[in-house]
Motif scaffolding. Structure first.
Motif, short mmCIF file in Angstrom:
data_model
loop_
_atom_site.label_atom_id
_atom_site.label_comp_id
_atom_site.label_asym_id
_atom_site.label_seq_id
_atom_site.Cartn_x
_atom_site.Cartn_y
_atom_site.Cartn_z
N UNK A 115 0.81 -1.21 0.00
CA UNK A 115 0.00 0.00 0.00
C UNK A 115 0.84 1.27 0.00
N UNK A 116 0.36 2.25 -0.72
CA UNK A 116 0.99 3.56 -0.77
C UNK A 116 0.10 4.53 -1.55
N UNK A 117 0.26 5.78 -1.28
CA UNK A 117 -0.49 6.82 -1.96
C UNK A 117 0.50 7.84 -2.51
N UNK A 118 0.05 8.62 -3.49
CA UNK A 118 1.00 9.56 -4.09
C UNK A 118 0.27 10.69 -4.80
N UNK A 119 0.96 11.81 -4.89
CA UNK A 119 0.61 12.92 -5.77
C UNK A 119 1.81 13.12 -6.68
N UNK A 120 1.60 13.15 -7.99
CA UNK A 120 2.72 13.12 -8.92
C UNK A 120 2.47 14.06 -10.09
N UNK A 121 3.53 14.65 -10.59
CA UNK A 121 3.46 15.53 -11.75
C UNK A 121 4.43 15.04 -12.81
N UNK A 122 4.01 15.11 -14.08
CA UNK A 122 4.86 14.69 -15.20
C UNK A 122 4.78 15.74 -16.30
N UNK A 123 5.94 16.05 -16.89
CA UNK A 123 5.99 17.04 -17.97
C UNK A 123 6.82 16.49 -19.12
N UNK A 124 6.30 16.65 -20.32
CA UNK A 124 7.05 16.28 -21.52
C UNK A 124 7.86 17.49 -21.97
N UNK A 125 9.19 17.33 -22.04
CA UNK A 125 10.06 18.45 -22.38
C UNK A 125 10.33 18.54 -23.87
N UNK A 126 10.32 17.41 -24.55
CA UNK A 126 10.39 17.40 -26.01
C UNK A 126 9.72 16.12 -26.48
N UNK A 127 9.88 15.77 -27.73
CA UNK A 127 9.17 14.61 -28.26
C UNK A 127 9.62 13.29 -27.64
N UNK A 128 10.76 13.30 -26.94
CA UNK A 128 11.29 12.03 -26.45
C UNK A 128 11.53 11.98 -24.94
N UNK A 129 11.54 13.10 -24.28
CA UNK A 129 11.91 13.14 -22.86
C UNK A 129 10.72 13.54 -22.00
N UNK A 130 10.48 12.75 -20.93
CA UNK A 130 9.46 13.07 -19.94
C UNK A 130 10.10 13.03 -18.55
N UNK A 131 9.74 14.00 -17.73
CA UNK A 131 10.30 14.13 -16.39
C UNK A 131 9.17 14.08 -15.37
N UNK A 132 9.40 13.36 -14.28
CA UNK A 132 8.37 13.14 -13.26
C UNK A 132 8.91 13.47 -11.88
N UNK A 133 8.06 14.03 -11.04
CA UNK A 133 8.38 14.24 -9.63
C UNK A 133 7.13 14.11 -8.80
N UNK A 134 7.26 13.58 -7.56
CA UNK A 134 6.07 13.40 -6.74
C UNK A 134 6.38 13.20 -5.29
N UNK A 135 5.33 13.10 -4.48
CA UNK A 135 5.41 12.83 -3.05
C UNK A 135 4.61 11.58 -2.77
N UNK A 136 5.21 10.66 -2.00
CA UNK A 136 4.55 9.41 -1.69
C UNK A 136 4.37 9.18 -0.20
N UNK A 137 3.38 8.36 0.12
CA UNK A 137 3.10 7.92 1.47
C UNK A 137 3.11 6.39 1.49
N UNK A 138 3.08 5.79 2.68
CA UNK A 138 3.10 4.33 2.77
C UNK A 138 4.43 3.81 2.28
N UNK A 139 4.41 2.76 1.46
CA UNK A 139 5.67 2.26 0.88
C UNK A 139 6.40 3.37 0.16
N UNK A 140 5.64 4.25 -0.48
CA UNK A 140 6.25 5.29 -1.29
C UNK A 140 6.73 6.47 -0.45
#
Length: 696
Positions: A115-140
């Protein structure tokens, strides 16, 4: 499509080790799969296997069911098997400057080991690269946490108990930690990913310190890395490293249920025949018996070529009325469209008003009316224009329904086909199945009278290897399934006589008696209120049943079981609502097979091509301790249309229900031909949903 990513709406067909849409390894992202995408993912590293099914319910909502096996996690289990559910909701879509944002619950309805919960954001910077960052609870939130909010109950085997309950007080509580990562598509087929994981694998490391534990896990680093290869359309293979010490691999298979597996092999429909205006007022055919018989013959012949069954036909000077049964097309709209085309080609030119009544199981369900002029005018217009011109009426309100053709009754229908019977989530072996050969016959004695018999015999399989004995504290109404499944046969799967009736506009009834299903014989009665243009329906069902012998022949067995006496009476009142856009919900409330009282909620999404996915949950007055492992009945169900696989028109489907556990609480009788399933497809809300098939 670059790699398996779709840049236009931040969607992806990749999945992570938890089987959810993500280009990363263990960590979630704010990516979503394309709407209606279904995936199966198996991820394995030494001592650890996760198998996950995920469905993209809406463009912004996904749901997952996971079955995990962990070697030696506890001295009590050689392999600890765990069932879990996930849900993810996208809160914000990506813009030119802002990332997509999603919130998710992982293993929110299970024992809690993952079990775990999360809030996460993802942004595509160009046609090939995606970057993600987030905050997790539980296992995360277990590695390098930066804060903590409220107390969270840690997972322990001592606390597993019956499991399967919601843990509302734990959601988004306890330690919090950052995670993040990136995915880069090197080519259209190869991508790499790297992530900073907030999962410390604490429980696994604690078990490693236990000399009796078989698991060996050493968390040295929060950095995980992956290499993904798209082997074929819908097939991804990944190699990955986790925690700086573990090497694993995963395979993901995905498909979109809106896209057919094979090209359609349906024959093209006949075009609408446009009349000669000079012939519209010619009524000479009404005095010519040969001309009348030719119209009947031509209509019967052409309708048979469309594989639609003609039950009756009336022709008058200005109108024609066909009574049909659609046993071939998934959508009744398609059967209506083809029938109206045939009417336009075979009826005398003076016939301006065309009626088609759809029946099923001897019940006239709806009558659709078109002006022939509208058919001629709208054939090449958008389908919605034809829908606006159609008038759909309850057949009893319409009246003057054609009588069945001479000799139509009695009618015998039969088929012989293989089918699979499955048994899932047995701790000794997670999946077992038998393939059986079934012969079924439906003898239609008269209007609404049907005698049905089916018998099957085992061809091969291993259901007879199930050895676990029910430990249920309730009457054993379903938990003895292994004793029924073990019989090779031949068995009598069903032997019933049913009467379907209409008692006035909007009112339908069914009475069925005999060997109703694999486990029960008895009598089942049902009434349904369903207006032809309404999205709402109400029904009530009462059943008197007795358990059948395990050999599934003609004998009955005692109602006395180790958990109590199986009552004779059960039944429910039901409410059905169609939300449109393919979504519907059903509530059943009443008495279940074991005598417990409660309610079941079902929510489902259906597609015009016949696919259907749904989930259900049942709560009754039985406590979690009495219900046993799982705490309450829940699961997912689905139907796969055969036409989607073979390209040929057929209404046959493969349907199944997957429960994390089969217990005795909240169990309903299985009755063939319940009224809502018989009636709903031919009513306006359902026909309108698939109206795009009217001209196909």
């Amino acid at each position: 499509m670059p790699g398996a990513s779709l840049a236009d709406s931040l969607t992806t067909t990749k999945t992570n080790n938890y089987g959810v849409p993500s280009g990363l390894i263990d960590m979630p992202t704010a990516e979503m799969a394309p709407d209606s995408e279904f995936s199966l993912t198996v991820a394995h590293m030494p001592g650890y296997t996760k198998s996950t099914a995920t469905f993209q319910i809406l463009p912004w909502l996904s749901g997952s069911f996971r079955y995990s096996g962990i070697d030696g996690l506890s001295p009590a289990f050689r392999i600890y098997y765990d069932r879990s559910f996930d849900v993810r909701i996208r809160l914000l879509e990506e813009t030119d400057y802002l990332p997509a944002v999603a919130v998710g619950l992982q293993d929110f309805l299970g024992t809690g080991v993952l079990s775990g919960e999360y809030i996460v954001a993802t942004k595509q910077l160009n046609n090939r690269l995606r970057v993600t960052g987030g905050i997790g609870w539980g296992r995360l939130g277990s590695y390098n946490s930066f804060a903590s909010w409220r107390n969270r109950q840690p997972f322990t085997f001592a606390g597993v108990g019956t499991g399967g309950n919601f843990r509302f007080s734990d959601y988004f509580s306890g330690r919090m930690a950052f995670f993040g990562g990136l995915t880069y598509d090197i080519t259209d087929k190869i991508s790499v990913s790297a992530e900073y994981s907030s999962d410390a694998y604490e429980f696994e490391e604690r078990q490693t310190a236990n000399p009796a534990a078989a698991i060996s896990f050493n968390h040295k680093s929060p950095w995980n890395f992956g290499l993904t290869y798209r082997a074929a359309e819908g097939v991804d293979v990944r190699l990955y490293s986790v925690a700086g010490t573990e090497i694993g691999a995963s395979v993901s298979l995905s498909l979109n249920v809106k896209k057919p597996a094979t090209p359609s092999l349906e024959q093209a429909p006949l075009p609408v025949a446009v009349r000669d205006p000079a012939a519209i007022n010619d009524l000479g055919w009404t005095l010519d018996q040969n001309a009348q018989q030719k119209s009947y013959r031509d209509f019967t012949t052409l309708l048979a070529q469309e594989q639609i069954e003609l039950i009756g036909l009336n022709i008058s000077e200005r109108s024609a009325h066909a009574l049909i049964e659609n046993d071939i097309y998934i959508a009744d709209a398609q059967a209506l469209g083809r029938t109206f085309r045939v009417l336009s080609r075979t009826m005398p030119a003076s016939v301006e008003t065309l009626h088609v009544t759809v029946t099923r199981n001897g019940l006239p369900l709806s009558t659709t009316t078109f002006r022939r002029t509208d058919l001629e005018r709208l054939e090449n217009a958008p389908a919605r224009d034809a829908l606006a011109a159609a008038v759909m009426t309850d057949s009893l309100r319409f009246g003057d329904i054609p009588a069945p053709l001479p000799g139509y009754y009695p009618k015998l229908e039969w088929k012989i086909a293989p089918f699979a019977r499955t048994y899932t989530f047995d701790p000794d072996q997670p999946f077992r199945a038998d393939v059986r050969l079934r012969a079924r016959a439906d003898w239609h004695l008269g209007k609404g009278w049907i005698v049905t018999g089916s018998s099957s015999v085992k061809l091969f399989g291993n259901l007879d290897h199930v050895t676990r004995v029910s430990n249920s504290l309730m009457p054993h109404v379903r938990s003895n399934a292994a004793l029924y499944n073990a019989k090779a046969g031949p068995t009598i799967d069903q032997l019933t006589i049913a009467k379907y009736s209409r008692h006035g506009p909007n009112i339908y009834s069914r009475l069925t008696a005999g060997y109703l299903e694999m486990m029960y014989a008895g009598v089942s009665g049902e009434v349904l209120w369903k207006p032809v243009d309404s999205r709402l329906a109400f029904g009530a069902e009462v059943n008197f049943v007795h358990p059948r012998d395990f050999d599934q022949l003609f004998g009955l067995r005692t109602r006395q079981t180790p958990g109590g006496v199986i009552p004779h009476w059960n039944g429910h009142v039901s409410a059905y609502y169609d939300f449109q856009n393919g979504f519907d919900a059903t509530v059943h409330a009443g008495r279940y097979l074991a005598g417990d009282w409660g309610a079941t909620l079902e929510v489902a999404r259906s597609f015009s091509n016949g696919w259907r996915f749904g989930a259900f949950a049942t709560k009754t007055n039985v406590s979690s301790a009495t219900f046993g492992e799982g705490s309450f009945d829940k699961g997912i169900f689905f139907s796969i249309p055969l036409t989607w696989l073979i390209g040929q028109p057929t209404r046959q489907t493969y349907s199944d229900t997957i429960r994390p556990l089969q217990r005795d609480g909240g169990q309903r009788l299985n009755v063939d031909g319940r009224l809502y399933d018989v009636v709903n497809d031919a009513h306006r809300p359902s026909v309108a949903e698939s109206w795009g098939k009217f001209w196909r």
